[in-house]
Design a protein around this motif. Structure first.
Motif, PDB file in Angstrom:
ATOM      1  N   SER A  67     -13.497  -9.633   6.230  1.00 23.95           N
ATOM      2  CA  SER A  67     -13.500  -8.270   6.743  1.00 23.95           C
ATOM      3  C   SER A  67     -14.230  -7.365   5.754  1.00 23.95           C
ATOM      4  O   SER A  67     -14.175  -7.591   4.540  1.00 23.95           O
ATOM      5  CB  SER A  67     -12.062  -7.776   6.924  1.00 23.95           C
ATOM      6  OG  SER A  67     -11.381  -8.570   7.866  1.00 23.95           O
ATOM      7  N   PRO A  68     -14.913  -6.360   6.267  1.00 28.73           N
ATOM      8  CA  PRO A  68     -15.546  -5.407   5.350  1.00 28.73           C
ATOM      9  C   PRO A  68     -14.509  -4.791   4.412  1.00 28.73           C
ATOM     10  O   PRO A  68     -13.330  -4.659   4.759  1.00 28.73           O
ATOM     11  CB  PRO A  68     -16.132  -4.359   6.293  1.00 28.73           C
ATOM     12  CG  PRO A  68     -16.249  -5.042   7.616  1.00 28.73           C
ATOM     13  CD  PRO A  68     -15.131  -6.027   7.665  1.00 28.73           C
ATOM     14  N   ALA A  69     -14.949  -4.446   3.230  1.00 27.95           N
ATOM     15  CA  ALA A  69     -14.044  -3.807   2.266  1.00 27.95           C
ATOM     16  C   ALA A  69     -13.512  -2.502   2.846  1.00 27.95           C
ATOM     17  O   ALA A  69     -14.171  -1.853   3.663  1.00 27.95           O
ATOM     18  CB  ALA A  69     -14.784  -3.547   0.964  1.00 27.95           C
ATOM     19  N   PRO A  70     -12.310  -2.092   2.443  1.00 30.09           N
ATOM     20  CA  PRO A  70     -11.758  -0.829   2.953  1.00 30.09           C
ATOM     21  C   PRO A  70     -12.694   0.338   2.648  1.00 30.09           C
ATOM     22  O   PRO A  70     -13.269   0.431   1.568  1.00 30.09           O
ATOM     23  CB  PRO A  70     -10.431  -0.692   2.199  1.00 30.09           C
ATOM     24  CG  PRO A  70     -10.077  -2.080   1.782  1.00 30.09           C
ATOM     25  CD  PRO A  70     -11.369  -2.773   1.523  1.00 30.09           C
ATOM     26  N   SER A  71     -12.829   1.221   3.595  1.00 28.08           N
ATOM     27  CA  SER A  71     -13.646   2.422   3.404  1.00 28.08           C
ATOM     28  C   SER A  71     -12.811   3.518   2.747  1.00 28.08           C
ATOM     29  O   SER A  71     -11.585   3.424   2.653  1.00 28.08           O
ATOM     30  CB  SER A  71     -14.168   2.917   4.759  1.00 28.08           C
ATOM     31  OG  SER A  71     -13.086   3.385   5.555  1.00 28.08           O
ATOM     32  N   ARG A  72     -13.481   4.567   2.299  1.00 29.53           N
ATOM     33  CA  ARG A  72     -12.756   5.709   1.724  1.00 29.53           C
ATOM     34  C   ARG A  72     -11.771   6.278   2.740  1.00 29.53           C
ATOM     35  O   ARG A  72     -10.641   6.646   2.392  1.00 29.53           O
ATOM     36  CB  ARG A  72     -13.767   6.785   1.292  1.00 29.53           C
ATOM     37  CG  ARG A  72     -13.143   8.034   0.644  1.00 29.53           C
ATOM     38  CD  ARG A  72     -12.658   7.787  -0.760  1.00 29.53           C
ATOM     39  NE  ARG A  72     -13.752   7.377  -1.624  1.00 29.53           N
ATOM     40  CZ  ARG A  72     -14.627   8.217  -2.203  1.00 29.53           C
ATOM     41  NH1 ARG A  72     -14.529   9.516  -2.018  1.00 29.53           N
ATOM     42  NH2 ARG A  72     -15.568   7.755  -2.996  1.00 29.53           N
ATOM     43  N   ALA A  73     -12.185   6.362   4.003  1.00 29.03           N
ATOM     44  CA  ALA A  73     -11.295   6.890   5.038  1.00 29.03           C
ATOM     45  C   ALA A  73     -10.047   6.040   5.174  1.00 29.03           C
ATOM     46  O   ALA A  73      -8.940   6.565   5.372  1.00 29.03           O
ATOM     47  CB  ALA A  73     -12.037   6.971   6.366  1.00 29.03           C
TER      48      ALA A  73
END
Length: 253
Positions: free
Chosen positions: A12-18
């Motif tokens: 999964s893509p890394a967590p975003s700032r949001a």
């Protein structure tokens, strides 16, 4: 015959700032028990719904008027206005509001910018902020951490901070558990109840936070990062709570 090795599952893509902001908002309700969660805004609403689905199953979610909602938005019950007021004035609600200005003691302004007699900008107005802050816990969400928001002195007090609550002797239910911005998490765990940097969102530095804050912020020697979302929390955020990705429009970076 050699058995082919299946390719590894895509990561999964890394967590975003949001998504870190959603996690930080959710944590505001950890340990609250059966209280009325009143999130105002998209990111706080995602946080409250995530908390309800994971570590705070006793939270009561509301449509803001008269209905109690489940984590999927289905109606679970009716909340009569008199019952709502009982919860509001008895410390059994935890609001997460916005703020046009916040000072170092947690005084909030959503009313006007400039002299209140001739303001440069008229905002929402005081509304229910004084009652909220004096009668139940109130946290804050600020999507853009800027010096014009985190100010040395608010132009008008809408929500009451720690200094004013103490001076007026109205501290029974007054509490500001946390402030969440797009840069980090802040609390008031200091001897004089002034704002303290509690955690940084990954990719943010202490220097960035200081430069974006209009007062001297209390900063401990070691500042942790905001906790990582679990795989299940990311799945809930991305696939269940906000599949359209509206959170990414509210938080830059």
């Amino acid at each position: 015959m050699t058995t082919p090795v299946p390719p590894p599952a895509p990561r999964s893509p890394a967590p975003s700032r949001a998504e870190y902001c959603v996690i930080a908002c959710a944590e505001a309700w950890r340990g609250d028990g059966e209280v009325l969660a009143s999130p105002m805004g998209l990111i706080p609403s995602l946080g409250a719904r995530l908390a309800r689905r994971t570590f705070s199953p006793d939270l009561l979610l509301t449509d803001g008027e008269a209905l109690l909602l489940g984590p999927d938005g289905e109606v679970e019950g009716w909340l009569p206005y008199r019952r709502h007021l009982t919860m509001v004035t008895g410390g059994r609600r935890h609001v997460m509001m916005g703020a046009s200005q916040l000072d170092r003691f947690g005084n909030q302004n959503i009313s006007c910018i400039g002299d209140w007699e001739r303001p440069a900008r008229q905002l929402l107005g005081v509304r229910g902020a004084p009652v909220n802050t004096l009668n139940n816990p109130v946290s804050y969400w600020v999507p853009r951490h800027l010096p014009r928001v985190f100010v040395a002195r608010v132009d008008m007090v809408s929500g009451v901070g720690y200094d004013r609550a103490a001076a007026a002797g109205v501290t029974r239910f007054h509490r500001i558990p946390r402030v969440v911005s797009d840069l980090g998490v802040f609390d008031f765990a200091t001897p004089d109840r002034s704002m303290r940097l509690a955690s940084l969102h990954p990719g943010v530095t202490v220097e960035e936070v200081r430069a974006a804050t209009g007062f001297a912020l209390a900063v401990p020697e070691e500042v942790p990062y905001t906790r990582e979302p679990t795989g299940e929390e990311l799945r809930l955020i991305r696939d269940v709570l906000d599949p359209e990705g509206l959170r990414e429009r509210e938080v830059r970076g």
